[in-house]
Design a protein around this motif. Structure first.
Motif, PDB file in Angstrom:
ATOM      1  N   LEU A  98       6.599   2.249 -14.492  1.00 56.56           N
ATOM      2  CA  LEU A  98       5.889   2.579 -13.261  1.00 56.56           C
ATOM      3  C   LEU A  98       4.439   2.094 -13.317  1.00 56.56           C
ATOM      4  O   LEU A  98       3.918   1.562 -12.326  1.00 56.56           O
ATOM      5  N   GLU A  99       3.802   2.256 -14.461  1.00 56.91           N
ATOM      6  CA  GLU A  99       2.414   1.808 -14.626  1.00 56.91           C
ATOM      7  C   GLU A  99       2.323   0.288 -14.495  1.00 56.91           C
ATOM      8  O   GLU A  99       1.389  -0.231 -13.867  1.00 56.91           O
ATOM      9  N   LEU A 134      -4.151 -10.363  -1.393  1.00 57.10           N
ATOM     10  CA  LEU A 134      -4.019 -10.305   0.062  1.00 57.10           C
ATOM     11  C   LEU A 134      -5.338  -9.908   0.723  1.00 57.10           C
ATOM     12  O   LEU A 134      -5.682 -10.411   1.799  1.00 57.10           O
ATOM     13  N   LYS A 135      -6.084  -9.008   0.087  1.00 56.63           N
ATOM     14  CA  LYS A 135      -7.394  -8.610   0.628  1.00 56.63           C
ATOM     15  C   LYS A 135      -8.313  -9.821   0.732  1.00 56.63           C
ATOM     16  O   LYS A 135      -9.000 -10.004   1.741  1.00 56.63           O
ATOM     17  N   LYS A 136      -8.334 -10.642  -0.312  1.00 60.06           N
ATOM     18  CA  LYS A 136      -9.189 -11.830  -0.295  1.00 60.06           C
ATOM     19  C   LYS A 136      -8.811 -12.748   0.867  1.00 60.06           C
ATOM     20  O   LYS A 136      -9.680 -13.248   1.577  1.00 60.06           O
ATOM     21  N   ASN A 180       0.832  -1.202   0.000  1.00 61.13           N
ATOM     22  CA  ASN A 180       0.000   0.000   0.000  1.00 61.13           C
ATOM     23  C   ASN A 180       0.874   1.262   0.000  1.00 61.13           C
ATOM     24  O   ASN A 180       0.591   2.220  -0.727  1.00 61.13           O
ATOM     25  N   ASN A 181       1.934   1.254   0.800  1.00 59.14           N
ATOM     26  CA  ASN A 181       2.851   2.399   0.820  1.00 59.14           C
ATOM     27  C   ASN A 181       3.519   2.581  -0.540  1.00 59.14           C
ATOM     28  O   ASN A 181       3.622   3.700  -1.044  1.00 59.14           O
ATOM     29  N   SER A 237       0.872  -4.527 -11.068  1.00 57.65           N
ATOM     30  CA  SER A 237       1.335  -5.690 -10.315  1.00 57.65           C
ATOM     31  C   SER A 237       1.003  -5.546  -8.830  1.00 57.65           C
ATOM     32  O   SER A 237       0.525  -6.495  -8.190  1.00 57.65           O
ATOM     33  N   ILE A 238       1.244  -4.378  -8.286  1.00 59.16           N
ATOM     34  CA  ILE A 238       0.988  -4.142  -6.864  1.00 59.16           C
ATOM     35  C   ILE A 238      -0.506  -4.232  -6.566  1.00 59.16           C
ATOM     36  O   ILE A 238      -0.906  -4.823  -5.559  1.00 59.16           O
ATOM     37  N   VAL A 239      -1.338  -3.674  -7.437  1.00 59.99           N
ATOM     38  CA  VAL A 239      -2.782  -3.733  -7.221  1.00 59.99           C
ATOM     39  C   VAL A 239      -3.251  -5.191  -7.204  1.00 59.99           C
ATOM     40  O   VAL A 239      -4.070  -5.578  -6.357  1.00 59.99           O
TER      41      VAL A 239
END
Length: 126
Positions: free
Chosen positions: A95-96, A109-111, A26-27, A101-103
């Motif tokens: 960067l995009e 992880l949210k799941k 998230n950071n 990838s991070i999203v």
């Protein structure tokens, strides 16, 4: 931690690692958003500089190299601007890709975390 029903859920070492990983991602996500905004602004500025150079009638223009302005032939400045635009566009693309990838990692992880902790954990931003 307590779930919405009032029963306690044990937080295992693995759960804590997932929470920590989510926090780090998230950071990095927020850092990337700032970097992407900066790269887009830089692309626009380089494009504007190129357009201004086209409108210029000068054979030699002032070009900033580091903290110093030097008189450089227009053709060389055009070449440098194109190289800078290409490098910035490649960086923006990288960067995009990292952001995507991070999203996806954060969604996974949210799941996992919502599956275990339900309403007792909040991973959404306000």
């Amino acid at each position: 931690m307590q779930q919405g029903s009032g029963s306690e859920t044990q937080v295992t070492w693995e759960d804590q690692q997932n929470i920590n990983k989510f926090s780090k991602l998230n950071n990095r996500f927020h850092e990337l958003e700032d970097e992407i905004k900066f790269a887009k602004d830089k692309c626009e500025n380089l494009e504007d500089a190129g357009n201004e150079l086209i409108l210029s009638d000068e054979d030699v223009v002032r070009f900033q190299i580091g903290e110093v302005f030097a008189h450089v032939p227009t053709e060389e400045v055009e070449t440098r601007l194109e190289e800078m635009k290409e490098a910035t566009a490649k960086n923006l693309e990288k960067l995009e890709e990292e952001k995507v990838s991070i999203v996806s990692q954060m969604d996974a992880l949210k799941k996992i975390l919502y599956g275990k902790f339900g309403d007792s954990i909040n991973l959404e931003e306000e």
